[in-house]
Write a protein that holds these residues in place. Structure first.
Motif, PDB file in Angstrom:
ATOM      1  N   TYR A 157       0.833  -1.116   0.034  1.00 47.02           N
ATOM      2  CA  TYR A 157       0.108   0.034  -0.025  1.00 47.02           C
ATOM      3  C   TYR A 157       0.996   1.292  -0.047  1.00 47.02           C
ATOM      4  N   THR A 176     -10.146   7.665   1.411  1.00 49.84           N
ATOM      5  CA  THR A 176     -10.137   6.609   0.715  1.00 49.84           C
ATOM      6  C   THR A 176     -10.796   6.494  -0.679  1.00 49.84           C
ATOM      7  N   SER A 181     -10.261   3.626  -3.034  1.00 53.52           N
ATOM      8  CA  SER A 181      -8.565   3.446  -3.243  1.00 53.52           C
ATOM      9  C   SER A 181      -8.101   2.501  -2.421  1.00 53.52           C
ATOM     10  N   LEU A 182      -8.859   1.684  -1.627  1.00 55.66           N
ATOM     11  CA  LEU A 182      -8.666   0.381  -0.936  1.00 55.66           C
ATOM     12  C   LEU A 182      -8.572  -0.851  -1.554  1.00 55.66           C
ATOM     13  N   LEU A 183      -9.137  -0.658  -2.978  1.00 62.24           N
ATOM     14  CA  LEU A 183      -9.226  -1.695  -3.965  1.00 62.24           C
ATOM     15  C   LEU A 183      -9.843  -3.017  -3.066  1.00 62.24           C
ATOM     16  N   GLN A 185      -9.277  -3.774  -0.075  1.00 60.78           N
ATOM     17  CA  GLN A 185      -8.711  -4.112   1.122  1.00 60.78           C
ATOM     18  C   GLN A 185      -9.235  -3.324   2.212  1.00 60.78           C
ATOM     19  N   ASP A 186     -10.308  -3.671   2.738  1.00 64.20           N
ATOM     20  CA  ASP A 186     -10.822  -2.717   4.010  1.00 64.20           C
ATOM     21  C   ASP A 186     -10.007  -2.971   4.995  1.00 64.20           C
ATOM     22  N   GLN A 189      -7.535  -0.092   6.118  1.00 64.81           N
ATOM     23  CA  GLN A 189      -7.956   1.004   6.865  1.00 64.81           C
ATOM     24  C   GLN A 189      -8.341   0.430   8.480  1.00 64.81           C
ATOM     25  N   THR A 218      -3.346   9.613  -4.016  1.00 63.68           N
ATOM     26  CA  THR A 218      -4.135   8.457  -3.684  1.00 63.68           C
ATOM     27  C   THR A 218      -4.800   7.824  -4.792  1.00 63.68           C
ATOM     28  N   ALA A 222      -3.846   4.328  -6.814  1.00 67.95           N
ATOM     29  CA  ALA A 222      -4.991   3.209  -6.992  1.00 67.95           C
ATOM     30  C   ALA A 222      -5.143   2.882  -8.344  1.00 67.95           C
ATOM     31  N   PRO A 227      -3.420  -0.344  -3.327  1.00 74.54           N
ATOM     32  CA  PRO A 227      -4.238   0.453  -2.382  1.00 74.54           C
ATOM     33  C   PRO A 227      -3.431   1.584  -1.825  1.00 74.54           C
ATOM     34  N   ARG A 267      -4.230  -9.368   4.182  1.00 72.75           N
ATOM     35  CA  ARG A 267      -5.568  -9.831   4.130  1.00 72.75           C
ATOM     36  C   ARG A 267      -5.637 -11.126   4.662  1.00 72.75           C
TER      37      ARG A 267
END
Length: 270
Positions: A157, A176, A181-183, A185-186, A189, A218, A222, A227, A267
């Motif tokens: 990231y 985000t 922008s996390l793509l 992958q929450d 955050q 950002t 992304a 991310p 993840r």
């Protein structure tokens, strides 16, 4: 006869309460023992790191208004050891649409470099008042260097650090692009928020500055498939030279973000 019936009734009641079904006697020791506290973590930020951060902040802040020689470098890429990139594109005053804009202050670069020292992350930050705004325009040397680093490194990231006015009601605002922008992958955050709160930084906002407008770092990162989170930091956490409380806040934030980076926050496997 009454005595016999009473005895039979007592025996029948005794048989109904076998040891297998009778309620367990209360454990007085367990009831009075204090709850097990989570193990304490040893502090990882030494005063020497904060002193170095103060020097970086003061050096960059003192360059305000200095003219950049034609062709001279106006940003720096600091190689790291781990696949994480931290940027500070407004450590000096950027040029946006032909006008010199205010900077976020040298404290953003100081924080990025402190995190690099603590974790081994890569850093890209401005060192001079350059010919563009890396968080507003894409066609500039800063963004080209960042794109090359991202393609080569394929980082987990990117954290893009900015300063936010001291009068803002939050300590940190995480941008985000409203989650885009996390793509997916929450957990990144969530992990950052957990780390901040574990260090006592509780007032966290979401997407007040969403990084969705203009050509932000950002958004740029992304689009490259990595991310990214824009980290807007109240300047009371980015001014270690201002006093003891501000220096302690800087140290607290550096420790929180370093622990997040070191943890990996990969993840979860399903």
């Amino acid at each position: 006869m009454k005595y016999v019936l009473t005895l039979l009734l007592a025996l029948s009641l005794w048989g109904c309460g076998s040891p297998a079904t009778a309620p367990a006697a209360p454990d007085r020791a367990a009831a009075t023992a204090p709850a097990m506290a989570a193990p304490l973590q040893r502090a990882m930020v030494a005063p020497s790191l904060v002193y170095r951060a103060i020097e970086v902040q003061q050096q960059l802040d003192a360059r305000e208004g200095e003219l950049l020689a034609e062709g001279a470098p106006w940003f720096r890429v600091v190689p790291g050891r781990i696949p994480v990139v931290i940027t500070a594109p407004h450590a000096t005053r950027p040029l946006r649409n032909g006008k010199r804009r205010f900077s976020d202050g040298g404290g953003t670069a100081a924080l990025a470099l402190a995190l690099a020292e603590l974790t081994g992350a890569h850093v890209v930050y401005t060192t001079e008042e350059g010919p563009s705004d890396p968080n507003y325009h894409d066609d500039n040397a800063f963004k080209h260097a960042l794109a090359g680093l991202v393609r080569e490194l394929q980082p987990r990231y990117v954290l893009d650090i900015h300063g936010s006015h001291a009068f803002r009601p939050y300590d940190i605002d995480l941008g985000t692009m409203h989650g885009e922008s996390l793509l997916g992958q929450d957990h990144l955050q969530q992990g950052l928020v957990t780390s901040l709160r574990n260090e006592g930084i509780l007032n966290i906002s979401g997407n007040y500055f969403a990084a969705a407008k203009n050509q932000t770092i950002t958004k740029f990162v992304a689009a490259l498939g990595v991310p990214a989170i824009q980290v807007e930091v109240n300047t009371t956490y980015l001014s270690p030279s201002a006093g003891k409380i501000e220096a302690q806040r800087f140290s607290q934030l550096a420790q929180a973000m370093a622990r997040f980076i070191e943890s990996g926050w990969e993840r979860p496997r399903g």
